[in-house]
Enzyme design. Structure first.
Site, short mmCIF file in Angstrom:
data_model
loop_
_atom_site.label_atom_id
_atom_site.label_comp_id
_atom_site.label_asym_id
_atom_site.label_seq_id
_atom_site.Cartn_x
_atom_site.Cartn_y
_atom_site.Cartn_z
N GLU A 39 3.49 1.62 2.51
CA GLU A 39 4.60 0.69 2.32
C GLU A 39 4.62 -0.41 3.37
OE1 GLU A 39 7.80 4.03 2.29
OE2 GLU A 39 7.74 3.18 0.28
N ASP B 53 0.83 -1.22 0.00
CA ASP B 53 0.00 0.00 0.00
C ASP B 53 0.86 1.26 0.00
OD1 ASP B 53 0.98 -0.08 2.63
OD2 ASP B 53 -0.86 0.78 3.46
C1 NOJ Z 1 8.10 2.03 7.61
C2 NOJ Z 1 6.82 2.82 7.63
O1 NOJ Z 1 5.78 2.14 8.21
C3 NOJ Z 1 6.47 3.18 6.27
O2 NOJ Z 1 5.26 3.81 6.21
C4 NOJ Z 1 7.54 4.00 5.74
O3 NOJ Z 1 7.23 4.39 4.46
C5 NOJ Z 1 8.84 3.25 5.73
N1 NOJ Z 1 9.13 2.73 7.01
C6 NOJ Z 1 9.94 4.13 5.22
O4 NOJ Z 1 10.37 5.02 6.15
C1 NOJ Z 2 6.34 7.10 4.46
C2 NOJ Z 2 4.97 7.08 3.93
O1 NOJ Z 2 4.26 6.04 4.52
C3 NOJ Z 2 4.93 6.93 2.44
O2 NOJ Z 2 3.63 7.06 1.97
C4 NOJ Z 2 5.82 7.94 1.78
O3 NOJ Z 2 5.87 7.69 0.41
C5 NOJ Z 2 7.21 7.91 2.36
N1 NOJ Z 2 7.19 8.00 3.79
C6 NOJ Z 2 8.05 9.05 1.82
O4 NOJ Z 2 7.51 10.27 2.18
#
Ligand code: NOJ
Ligand code: NOJ
Length: 504
Positions: A235, A232
């Site tokens: 991530e 999603d």
């Molecule tokens: C884990 C986080 O849950 C996720 O949302 C984020 O994008 C990544 N780490 C990268 O920092």
């Molecule tokens: C974490 C977020 O969950 C994600 O959506 C985003 O793309 C990255 N950080 C970078 O900002």
């Protein structure tokens, strides 16, 4: 406190008891001295508290006006920044705790879409030239990303700032990326077309061989991958996501339009049909038992993420809006989801407790454990600036959509939502299921202003927690309200501009 102590000492010296019923009258000279001191102290304390006072008193619209300048400046600073390739967009300048010095396909597309919107309103030719160049660079950089040997090809979520693929362990693929990139570039293509800028248009869309251009390659990917599960936008979770699917659908429909206009009728038909089949899948997110749209279908990991509530549903509604009513902002199911999300975030974040304010701080999802560090723990999750901004944008969009429509029909599903708005008690009580409120009714105007007021409420929250110079980090500490995680998150500033468009 220091003033009070000082004042009390002075008073004692003059042997006065500071109560209303002062019986012993001090000597005249002493009284005069005290009055002078008192005046001086009042003047001094007013002077000292002036900035705080001014901040509190500044009308929101004036703060928003000033903040827009900050947002544009800070956003530009992360586009083709020093130390990165031309066309790369850093998610944030933060290099550690967390390291966001990457070109995230999603963040970059969301950001560059704001540049396309800006081009519509830009006044000077110089500005126009600069921002057009930004888009050209972004398109060229994106094409290189597509052609690079990335682990998951076009589904790759992020690239190093020099343009090479990031090959470390990561949650991949993330299929909202190519959809968002296509949406941004298709948006720009539409603008170029209306201004007959053929050369620029041909550089991003090759009508003879679409697969050889940045837009065509993304369209090929989206139209052939939407049936597959992926990670999603946060991530983390694996499955079929409302946000991803709404964007895939929008990309397919916009891609169909451009294909049709370029004489690629077969492609146009294929995209349109895929969009239709995708709609059936998107409908599956509605959970009538729970009364809200759930974020992920067939989720195969993260057992602790189980409420299905996620503010990315609202982001998907906003960014995936095709203005044809499909999961539109005013869809009853969307309204119910917004209300359910607000109730959840109001409950879980201490900074939302005991506040009478109209807006609240919004996070990603209630079970979130990510606070910007590697330590994942329950109750670690914080409110996010970009989610709070999205709620503001959502309410402003509702206000203008209903205004245009000229009526609001109250149903069993949407009644709780409308009753929850900041309305006069009498107005709230008069809302009844089955009624249609037309714009000739004063109640209609009350509802529209309540929607706007609510939208402003969320920006009040953003203002409350933003740094005093207007810069904003990714998250707002759930207990202290301090800005935490990645500083100057590019998406925050793009989100600010989206909210600003909706508000105007
Ligand atoms: C884990 C986080 O849950 C996720 O949302 C984020 O994008 C990544 N780490 C990268 O920092
Ligand atoms: C974490 C977020 O969950 C994600 O959506 C985003 O793309 C990255 N950080 C970078 O900002």
């Amino acid at each position: 406190m220091a003033f009070a102590a000082f004042f009390a000492r002075e008073a004692r010296a003059c042997q006065i008891i500071f109560r209303k019923e002062v019986v012993i009258r001090p000597a005249f000279s002493c009284r005069k001295k005290i009055i002078q001191k008192k005046a001086l102290l009042i003047a001094l304390s007013l002077f000292i508290s002036a900035p705080v006072f001014a901040k509190r008193q500044e009308p929101l619209s004036s703060w928003l006006y000033r903040e827009k300048t900050v947002a544009v400046k800070r956003m530009f600073a992360n586009i083709s920044p020093k130390g990165g390739a031309v066309g790369a967009v850093a998610a944030s300048p933060s290099r550690k705790n967390p390291n966001y010095w990457y070109h995230w396909v999603r963040d970059a597309a969301i950001t560059m879409n704001e540049i396309v919107y800006r081009l519509d309103g830009i006044e000077t030719p110089e500005e126009r030239q600069i921002e057009t160049q930004m888009l050209k660079n972004y398109a060229a950089f994106s094409r290189l990303n597509q052609k690079s040997k990335a682990k998951t090809g076009l589904g790759e979520p992020k690239f190093n700032m020099n343009g090479t693929p990031f090959n470390g362990a990561w949650a991949r693929p993330q299929n909202d990326g190519p959809a968002l990139r296509a949406i941004t570039l298709l948006h720009w293509a539409r603008q170029l077309k209306s201004q007959s800028h053929k050369k620029e248009l041909n550089a991003i869309y090759n009508s003879k061989a679409p697969q050889n251009s940045v837009i065509g390659a993304d369209m090929d990917y989206v139209s052939t991958h939407w049936k597959q599960p992926c990670y999603d936008l946060w991530e983390e979770s694996f499955g079929f996501h409302f946000f991803t699917q709404m964007l895939e659908r929008k990309a397919l429909l916009a891609g169909a339009k451009l294909s049709q206009e370029s004489g690629n009728f077969q492609r146009a038909l294929f995209y349109k049909n895929e969009a239709k089949s995708l709609e059936v899948e998107i409908e599956k997110h509605w959970n009538s038992g729970r009364g809200y749209i759930t974020v992920t279908v067939d989720q195969s990991n993260m057992r602790y993420k189980n409420s299905g509530l996620d503010s990315s549903v609202i982001l998907g509604v906003l960014m995936g809006n095709t203005r044809d009513g499909f999961f539109a902002p005013e869809d009853d199911r969307v309204l119910d989801t917004a209300l359910a999300l607000e109730n959840a975030f109001r409950r879980i974040y201490p900074i939302n407790h005991g506040r009478k304010s109209i807006g609240i701080a919004i996070g990603r999802y209630p079970e979130d454990r990510y606070n910007g560090t590697d330590v994942f723990a329950p109750d670690n999750g914080n409110p996010w600036v970009l989610s709070t901004e999205a709620f503001s944008q959502f309410y402003s969009t509702l206000a203008s959509d209903y205004s245009k429509k000229g009526l609001i029909a109250l149903t069993p599903r949407n009644l709780p939502f409308f009753k929850s708005l900041p309305l006069k008690r009498g107005d709230a009580a008069s809302l009844k299921v089955g009624e249609t409120i037309r714009n000739s009714d004063p109640l209609f105007q009350s509802l529209i202003s309540a929607l706007r007021k609510k939208g402003d409420g969320f920006m009040e929250v953003v203002r409350r927690y933003a740094n005093s110079d207007g810069t904003m980090s990714e998250q707002i500490d759930r207990k202290t309200g301090r800005m935490v995680s990645a500083a100057n998150l590019t998406w925050n500033y793009a989100g600010f501009l989206s909210q600003d468009r909706a508000r105007r």
